[in-house]
Design an enzyme around this catalytic site. Structure first.
Site, mmCIF file in Angstrom:
data_model
loop_
_atom_site.group_PDB
_atom_site.id
_atom_site.type_symbol
_atom_site.label_atom_id
_atom_site.label_comp_id
_atom_site.label_asym_id
_atom_site.label_seq_id
_atom_site.Cartn_x
_atom_site.Cartn_y
_atom_site.Cartn_z
ATOM 1 N N VAL A 115 -7.365 6.499 -1.931
ATOM 2 C CA VAL A 115 -6.712 7.869 -1.800
ATOM 3 C C VAL A 115 -5.266 7.556 -1.578
ATOM 4 O O VAL A 115 -4.878 6.468 -1.000
ATOM 5 C CB VAL A 115 -7.192 8.519 -0.498
ATOM 6 N N SER B 113 -2.643 3.761 3.707
ATOM 7 C CA SER B 113 -2.897 2.486 4.626
ATOM 8 C C SER B 113 -2.316 2.683 5.811
ATOM 9 O O SER B 113 -1.367 3.437 6.175
ATOM 10 C CB SER B 113 -2.540 1.271 4.063
ATOM 11 N N ARG C 43 -1.104 0.513 7.368
ATOM 12 C CA ARG C 43 0.421 -0.149 7.598
ATOM 13 C C ARG C 43 1.624 0.378 7.069
ATOM 14 O O ARG C 43 2.457 -0.022 6.986
ATOM 15 C CB ARG C 43 -0.078 -1.613 6.961
ATOM 16 N N GLU D 204 -6.057 9.948 5.240
ATOM 17 C CA GLU D 204 -6.732 10.335 4.438
ATOM 18 C C GLU D 204 -7.942 9.726 3.743
ATOM 19 O O GLU D 204 -9.162 9.959 3.307
ATOM 20 C CB GLU D 204 -5.980 11.150 3.201
ATOM 21 N N HIS E 88 -9.576 7.159 5.358
ATOM 22 C CA HIS E 88 -10.662 7.333 6.077
ATOM 23 C C HIS E 88 -11.455 8.572 5.984
ATOM 24 O O HIS E 88 -12.516 8.501 6.081
ATOM 25 C CB HIS E 88 -10.297 6.776 7.641
ATOM 26 N N GLN F 92 -12.302 1.227 -1.661
ATOM 27 C CA GLN F 92 -11.947 0.459 -2.752
ATOM 28 C C GLN F 92 -10.425 -0.222 -2.882
ATOM 29 O O GLN F 92 -10.153 -1.051 -3.192
ATOM 30 C CB GLN F 92 -12.093 1.338 -4.048
ATOM 31 N N MET G 99 -10.581 0.496 11.644
ATOM 32 C CA MET G 99 -9.928 0.155 12.944
ATOM 33 C C MET G 99 -8.964 1.273 13.426
ATOM 34 O O MET G 99 -7.934 0.842 13.933
ATOM 35 C CB MET G 99 -8.929 -1.116 12.254
HETATM 36 O O1 PAF Z 1 -11.251 -2.080 6.744
HETATM 37 C C1 PAF Z 1 -11.141 -2.128 7.694
HETATM 38 O O2 PAF Z 1 -10.449 -1.292 8.413
HETATM 39 C C2 PAF Z 1 -11.620 -3.491 8.614
HETATM 40 O O3 PAF Z 1 -11.560 -4.713 7.908
HETATM 41 C C3 PAF Z 1 -13.236 -3.151 9.175
HETATM 42 C C4 PAF Z 1 -14.325 -3.059 7.760
HETATM 43 C C5 PAF Z 1 -13.236 -1.811 9.839
HETATM 44 C C6 PAF Z 1 -13.771 -4.328 9.795
HETATM 45 O O4 PAF Z 1 -12.999 -4.562 10.815
#
Ligand code: PAF
Length: 298
Positions: free
Chosen positions: A195, A204, A206, A50, A52, A167, A45
């Site tokens: 991470v 996160s 957030r 890190e 991602h 995870q 999203m």
């Molecule tokens: O983990 C996320 O960022 C979201 O839930 C995902 C898997 C991209 C689905 O919108």
């Protein structure tokens, strides 16, 4: 052959192609697929961190073509949740994706994903989606319905060989694995470790909501999980949960839940057994709702 070149003959190191239209994305992927290239998908999203980047690097190392989706999915946000203020910075995300070696970013507009009259959803039953975050008093199972619906659409659009998830979202992972198994979706789900920041806070998007005081408190979640694992192994699960609770209390963090469950089917467990046990925690800290977990393997 460098299969990234198949996707875009002018592809140079660090270039990333941006698609907003699914038919154009499919057309771009078709030659690679015909050539037997493996396609790795990292659904995101955006607001990359890190966590991602570790998924993107794994996809880069293991797949011929790396696709990252970038879509803030309204269907997985409940009323009163943070959809409107969810951090968005597409330019930065594209730059980081390019640096991580992503070939293609798929960033569709909301109306393309959910056109007028959209009426079909993918839903995993309540055993997995009605507990923890899915409990009706929390985010509710509608959150996971939103996730499984959009992830199915992404799988159908990209048709990846492998899809990468973190995870940190342990329940999301369990739900997606079950969906893939139950619906015979031909994709391998790869899950990479959480991470963490230096003080243990799970990365996160957030975390951006945390003011300095809340940021100080937030490290308590990972300390609590570490205490839970150590104490559960040394004594028993109950003592582990008490030790975790003590860490949260010491930081003045009131958990929304702190629970031990089977890591795969999410049924409640009272003792460590011969299957992996998930200890999951969620808490509102300052303006952020944070989740974290640890899996205790036998
Ligand atoms: O983990 C996320 O960022 C979201 O839930 C995902 C898997 C991209 C689905 O919108």
């Amino acid at each position: 052959m460098n299969l990234a070149e198949l996707v875009d003959p002018t592809h140079a190191q660090g270039d990333v192609k941006l698609f907003r239209v699914k038919d154009e994305l499919r057309a771009a992927l078709a030659p690679a697929r015909r050539d037997g290239a493996t396609i790795g998908l990292v659904p995101t999203m955006g607001c990359l961190h890190e966590g991602h980047l570790s998924l993107l690097r794994a996809a880069r190392a293991e797949s011929d073509v790396v696709v990252m989706s970038l879509f803030v999915n309204p269907a997985q946000f409940g009323p009163g949740e943070d959809l409107d203020r969810y951090p968005r910075d597409e330019e930065r995300d594209l730059r980081l994706a390019a640096e991580a070696g992503v070939d293609i970013v798929y960033a569709p507009p909301v109306e393309a994903v959910y056109p007028d009259g959209f009426a079909t959803h993918v839903e995993v039953d309540g055993e997995l989606t009605g507990v923890l975050d899915g409990d009706p008093s929390r985010r509710g199972s509608g959150h996971f319905r939103g996730v499984t619906t959009v992830v199915t659409k992404l799988f159908n659009t990209v048709q990846p060989d492998v899809a990468y998830f973190g995870q940190k979202d342990a329940q999301q992972v369990a739900v997606i694995r079950r969906m893939v198994r139950d619906l015979d979706i031909p994709v391998r789900v790869e899950v990479l470790p959480t991470v963490r920041e230096a003080d243990g806070l799970a990365m996160s998007s957030r975390n951006a909501y945390l003011d300095p005081r809340a940021r100080g408190q937030a490290g308590a979640l990972s300390r609590a999980l570490r205490a839970a694992e150590e104490t559960a192994r040394a004594e028993d699960l109950d003592a582990g949960l008490r030790a975790a609770r003590a860490e949260l209390d010491a930081a003045d963090v009131e958990p929304e839940y702190l629970e031990a469950r089977d890591a795969e089917n999410l049924t409640e467990v009272a003792e460590l057994g011969d299957r992996p046990t998930l200890i999951a925690v969620a808490a509102h800290v300052g303006g952020a709702r944070l989740i974290d977990n640890v899996v205790i393997r036998p």
